[in-house]
Design a protein around this motif. Structure first.
Motif, PDB file in Angstrom:
ATOM      1  N   VAL A  30      10.209   8.633  -7.772  1.00  0.00           N
ATOM      2  CA  VAL A  30       9.343   7.687  -8.487  1.00  0.00           C
ATOM      3  C   VAL A  30       8.976   6.522  -7.570  1.00  0.00           C
ATOM      4  N   ALA A  31       9.947   5.992  -6.824  1.00  0.00           N
ATOM      5  CA  ALA A  31       9.672   4.874  -5.910  1.00  0.00           C
ATOM      6  C   ALA A  31       8.668   5.277  -4.834  1.00  0.00           C
ATOM      7  N   ALA A  32       8.825   6.467  -4.272  1.00  0.00           N
ATOM      8  CA  ALA A  32       7.895   6.926  -3.243  1.00  0.00           C
ATOM      9  C   ALA A  32       6.481   7.055  -3.794  1.00  0.00           C
ATOM     10  N   ASN A  33       6.340   7.554  -5.010  1.00  0.00           N
ATOM     11  CA  ASN A  33       5.012   7.677  -5.614  1.00  0.00           C
ATOM     12  C   ASN A  33       4.410   6.324  -5.930  1.00  0.00           C
ATOM     13  N   LEU A  34       5.206   5.381  -6.389  1.00  0.00           N
ATOM     14  CA  LEU A  34       4.697   4.041  -6.657  1.00  0.00           C
ATOM     15  C   LEU A  34       4.227   3.364  -5.375  1.00  0.00           C
ATOM     16  N   ILE A  35       5.005   3.489  -4.313  1.00  0.00           N
ATOM     17  CA  ILE A  35       4.624   2.899  -3.025  1.00  0.00           C
ATOM     18  C   ILE A  35       3.357   3.562  -2.494  1.00  0.00           C
ATOM     19  N   GLY A  36       3.280   4.886  -2.588  1.00  0.00           N
ATOM     20  CA  GLY A  36       2.090   5.599  -2.127  1.00  0.00           C
ATOM     21  C   GLY A  36       0.846   5.225  -2.907  1.00  0.00           C
ATOM     22  N   SER A  37       0.982   5.090  -4.206  1.00  0.00           N
ATOM     23  CA  SER A  37      -0.161   4.713  -5.048  1.00  0.00           C
ATOM     24  C   SER A  37      -0.625   3.299  -4.742  1.00  0.00           C
ATOM     25  N   LEU A  38       0.316   2.395  -4.586  1.00  0.00           N
ATOM     26  CA  LEU A  38      -0.035   1.016  -4.252  1.00  0.00           C
ATOM     27  C   LEU A  38      -0.734   0.966  -2.893  1.00  0.00           C
ATOM     28  N   GLY A  39      -0.181   1.679  -1.916  1.00  0.00           N
ATOM     29  CA  GLY A  39      -0.780   1.696  -0.579  1.00  0.00           C
ATOM     30  C   GLY A  39      -2.180   2.269  -0.582  1.00  0.00           C
ATOM     31  N   ASN A  40      -2.387   3.382  -1.273  1.00  0.00           N
ATOM     32  CA  ASN A  40      -3.721   3.986  -1.329  1.00  0.00           C
ATOM     33  C   ASN A  40      -4.720   3.070  -2.017  1.00  0.00           C
ATOM     34  N   GLY A  41      -4.290   2.407  -3.080  1.00  0.00           N
ATOM     35  CA  GLY A  41      -5.175   1.481  -3.776  1.00  0.00           C
ATOM     36  C   GLY A  41      -5.568   0.297  -2.904  1.00  0.00           C
ATOM     37  N   LEU A  42      -4.604  -0.239  -2.161  1.00  0.00           N
ATOM     38  CA  LEU A  42      -4.898  -1.373  -1.288  1.00  0.00           C
ATOM     39  C   LEU A  42      -5.767  -0.962  -0.111  1.00  0.00           C
ATOM     40  N   VAL A  43      -5.509   0.202   0.451  1.00  0.00           N
ATOM     41  CA  VAL A  43      -6.329   0.668   1.574  1.00  0.00           C
ATOM     42  C   VAL A  43      -7.779   0.808   1.142  1.00  0.00           C
ATOM     43  N   GLY A  44      -8.008   1.356  -0.036  1.00  0.00           N
ATOM     44  CA  GLY A  44      -9.382   1.504  -0.517  1.00  0.00           C
ATOM     45  C   GLY A  44     -10.090   0.166  -0.662  1.00  0.00           C
ATOM     46  N   ALA A  45      -9.410  -0.786  -1.261  1.00  0.00           N
ATOM     47  CA  ALA A  45     -10.015  -2.105  -1.462  1.00  0.00           C
ATOM     48  C   ALA A  45     -10.253  -2.814  -0.129  1.00  0.00           C
ATOM     49  N   PHE A  46      -9.269  -2.765   0.756  1.00  0.00           N
ATOM     50  CA  PHE A  46      -9.425  -3.446   2.039  1.00  0.00           C
ATOM     51  C   PHE A  46     -10.442  -2.762   2.931  1.00  0.00           C
ATOM     52  N   THR A  47     -10.625  -1.467   2.776  1.00  0.00           N
ATOM     53  CA  THR A  47     -11.658  -0.763   3.545  1.00  0.00           C
ATOM     54  C   THR A  47     -13.036  -1.275   3.163  1.00  0.00           C
ATOM     55  N   VAL A  48     -13.264  -1.445   1.876  1.00  0.00           N
ATOM     56  CA  VAL A  48     -14.561  -1.972   1.421  1.00  0.00           C
ATOM     57  C   VAL A  48     -14.779  -3.373   1.978  1.00  0.00           C
ATOM     58  N   VAL A  49     -13.786  -4.230   1.839  1.00  0.00           N
ATOM     59  CA  VAL A  49     -13.912  -5.610   2.329  1.00  0.00           C
ATOM     60  C   VAL A  49     -14.148  -5.615   3.835  1.00  0.00           C
ATOM     61  N   PHE A  50     -13.385  -4.824   4.570  1.00  0.00           N
ATOM     62  CA  PHE A  50     -13.525  -4.772   6.022  1.00  0.00           C
ATOM     63  C   PHE A  50     -14.931  -4.341   6.419  1.00  0.00           C
ATOM     64  N   LEU A  51     -15.443  -3.271   5.803  1.00  0.00           N
ATOM     65  CA  LEU A  51     -16.752  -2.755   6.189  1.00  0.00           C
ATOM     66  C   LEU A  51     -17.882  -3.708   5.811  1.00  0.00           C
ATOM     67  N   VAL A  52     -17.744  -4.401   4.694  1.00  0.00           N
ATOM     68  CA  VAL A  52     -18.780  -5.373   4.303  1.00  0.00           C
ATOM     69  C   VAL A  52     -18.794  -6.543   5.291  1.00  0.00           C
ATOM     70  N   LYS A  53     -17.614  -6.962   5.738  1.00  0.00           N
ATOM     71  CA  LYS A  53     -17.532  -8.112   6.652  1.00  0.00           C
ATOM     72  C   LYS A  53     -17.918  -7.760   8.088  1.00  0.00           C
ATOM     73  N   THR A  54     -17.703  -6.513   8.511  1.00  0.00           N
ATOM     74  CA  THR A  54     -17.918  -6.181   9.922  1.00  0.00           C
ATOM     75  C   THR A  54     -19.210  -5.416  10.201  1.00  0.00           C
ATOM     76  N   THR A  55     -19.922  -5.033   9.158  1.00  0.00           N
ATOM     77  CA  THR A  55     -21.203  -4.350   9.362  1.00  0.00           C
ATOM     78  C   THR A  55     -22.308  -5.182   8.719  1.00  0.00           C
TER      79      THR A  55
END
Length: 128
Positions: A30-55
């Protein structure tokens, strides 16, 4: 002699009614799935922010490019199944993670929507 079975707890009744698995003793899973879900969610959000700021692309263009890349990857699991059978899950996951690394590095050099679609395909094909 009939055995007296204890009445299930309220939580167990809810689990049964909703078809939820019994996770007693599965804390690490359960802990591994929670960490993985949190990480995937944050990566998606930060990818959008990064690409908007750098392109020079707008938020809408970045979102559309990421969505297009995600849509193009939908059939990939049908091709991954036979690879899992042939090479085993450890090898396939390791190769997929390296492909994902290439995709995330590619985001650093993306300046056009088609490049974002390409690198999103690399990131998504191995992590979903």
């Amino acid at each position: 002699m009939p055995r007296n079975s204890p009445t299930p707890s309220t939580w167990r009744q809810i689990q049964t009614a909703w078809g939820l698995p019994d996770l007693a003793g599965k804390g690490r899973f359960v802990a591994a799935n929670l960490i993985g879900s949190l990480g995937n969610g944050l990566v998606g959000a930060f990818t959008v922010v990064f690409l908007v700021k750098t392109t020079s692309l707008s938020l809408v263009a970045v979102g559309a490019a990421l969505t297009a890349g995600q849509l193009l990857v939908l059939p990939v699991p049908f091709f991954i199944g036979p690879l899992l059978d042939r090479y085993g899950p450890r090898t396939v996951v390791a190769v997929g993670n390296w492909i994902s690394v290439v995709g995330f590095i590619g985001f650093l050099f993306s300046h056009a929507a088609w490049q974002i679609v390409l690198w999103q395909r690399c990131c998504s094909s191995s992590t979903r």
